[in-house]
Design a protein around this motif. Sequence first.
Motif, short mmCIF file in Angstrom:
data_model
loop_
_atom_site.label_atom_id
_atom_site.label_comp_id
_atom_site.label_asym_id
_atom_site.label_seq_id
_atom_site.Cartn_x
_atom_site.Cartn_y
_atom_site.Cartn_z
N VAL A 83 0.84 -1.19 0.00
CA VAL A 83 0.00 0.00 0.00
C VAL A 83 0.88 1.25 0.00
O VAL A 83 0.65 2.20 -0.76
N VAL A 84 1.91 1.24 0.85
CA VAL A 84 2.84 2.38 0.88
C VAL A 84 3.53 2.55 -0.47
O VAL A 84 3.66 3.66 -0.99
N GLY A 85 3.96 1.42 -1.06
CA GLY A 85 4.61 1.48 -2.37
C GLY A 85 3.70 2.04 -3.44
O GLY A 85 4.15 2.79 -4.32
N ALA A 86 2.42 1.69 -3.38
CA ALA A 86 1.47 2.18 -4.37
C ALA A 86 1.21 3.68 -4.22
O ALA A 86 0.85 4.35 -5.19
N LEU A 87 1.40 4.22 -3.03
CA LEU A 87 1.09 5.62 -2.76
C LEU A 87 2.28 6.56 -2.89
O LEU A 87 2.12 7.75 -3.15
N THR A 88 3.49 6.03 -2.70
CA THR A 88 4.66 6.90 -2.59
C THR A 88 5.03 7.53 -3.94
O THR A 88 4.80 6.96 -5.01
N THR A 89 5.63 8.71 -3.83
CA THR A 89 6.20 9.37 -5.01
C THR A 89 7.73 9.43 -4.90
O THR A 89 8.37 10.08 -5.71
N SER A 90 8.28 8.76 -3.90
CA SER A 90 9.71 8.77 -3.65
C SER A 90 10.33 7.42 -4.01
O SER A 90 9.87 6.38 -3.52
N PHE A 91 11.35 7.44 -4.84
CA PHE A 91 12.01 6.19 -5.19
C PHE A 91 12.68 5.56 -3.98
O PHE A 91 12.68 4.34 -3.82
N ALA A 92 13.26 6.38 -3.11
CA ALA A 92 13.93 5.86 -1.92
C ALA A 92 12.94 5.11 -1.04
O ALA A 92 13.25 4.04 -0.49
N VAL A 93 11.74 5.67 -0.88
CA VAL A 93 10.71 4.99 -0.08
C VAL A 93 10.29 3.69 -0.75
O VAL A 93 10.13 2.65 -0.10
N LEU A 94 10.12 3.72 -2.08
CA LEU A 94 9.74 2.50 -2.79
C LEU A 94 10.81 1.42 -2.62
O LEU A 94 10.49 0.25 -2.42
N LEU A 95 12.08 1.82 -2.71
CA LEU A 95 13.17 0.87 -2.52
C LEU A 95 13.13 0.27 -1.12
O LEU A 95 13.30 -0.96 -0.95
N ALA A 96 12.85 1.10 -0.12
CA ALA A 96 12.76 0.61 1.26
C ALA A 96 11.60 -0.37 1.41
O ALA A 96 11.71 -1.38 2.11
N THR A 97 10.48 -0.08 0.73
CA THR A 97 9.33 -1.01 0.83
C THR A 97 9.66 -2.36 0.22
O THR A 97 9.17 -3.39 0.68
#
Length: 401
Positions: A83-97
Amino acid sequence: MPFVLYVLALAVFAQGTSEFMLSGLIPDIAADLQVSVPAAGALTSAFAAGMIVGAPLMALLSRRWPRRRALLVFLVAFLLVHVVGALTTSFAVLLATRVVAALANAGFLAVALATAAALVAPDATGRATSVLLGGTTLACIAGVPAGAVLGQEWGWRAAFWAVAAVSVPAVLVLVRSVPAGSTGDVAAGGTPGGPGVRAEVRALRRPRLWVALLLGALVNGATFCTFTYLAPLVTDVTGFGAAGVPVVLALFGLGSFAGVTAGGRLADRRPRAVLAVGGAALCVGWVAFALTAGNAVATVGWVLVQGTLSFAVGSTLIAQALHAAVEAPTLGGGFATAALNAGAALGPWWGGLALAAGFGYRAPLWVSALLVAAALLVGGAAEGVRRRAAGGAGEVPAPAA
């Protein structure tokens, strides 16, 4: 088979889809989050690394949790990070997820393997394992193509939402379906008194277990070496158009499902026959595929046959690892998960090295053949040592558990 095994397989289906679907989403992710395609490719590497490292660590962390709690914690964490990955606009956050999702996936699969083995009689471990791993093969057949279609129609975020949605029913059913015994317990009903950490670590020293893990990594490495580069192989060598790629991938997935199903039925009764005959046929098949990849009919046939043999042999090896680690039910499942993912990471890397060296798109097939040949040599040597040890003790060699 207990109903809960099919619920666990549904969760494994969602997790397998998540692991493999990025191959068709990387360009869109790179464009949307304004990073390069190679940088976006790190999402796949991060997931693989998290699976390898996370499997034994998460199994150790959760070994004294009730099974139900461990499975639910890992599955809910997996759902939420998508869910967080689907919402984020940050690549760093997506990588962390992706890292967190891999840790959750690794922990879930380790506990699920231990749970599957504990819920059935010892002579049905192979079938239980095949049901669980069937979720991964179905991800190849349906989940990954569906993720690609969703990405094309509604963007890559839709694929992440779909993985989260598929996980929801598994969460709801697991609340009522899984025994509440600790993950370290070996009794089907969760009877207290499972082995301690030191006992599990001692059980992990058995050579038979490490042989099974090494063979599993080699065979899985061969499988994913070719699977990773199957699309360019069938377009550049065989001559199929781009529209034929999903069909070929689906055929491989169908073969893998057939292999897991057949392997599960044979692994408990005649494991050595499956490994010896199936392993030899698998090695010969990769060689024959490499030699005939330019022929469309042969390619279609070999994709189906090799998918079947790869997963029949692979699932049998995992069942053998669980048999060898019966006194380390949780850590054994963790190390089995790590071995599978080590192969899935190293196989494509070795295939990529062969491609980078200029050997062409048939090269991954030859690498796959070499990996299976190495597995046959290791397995044959181990069997020879076992027979000599049994003969020296005045015993008749017993069949594998």
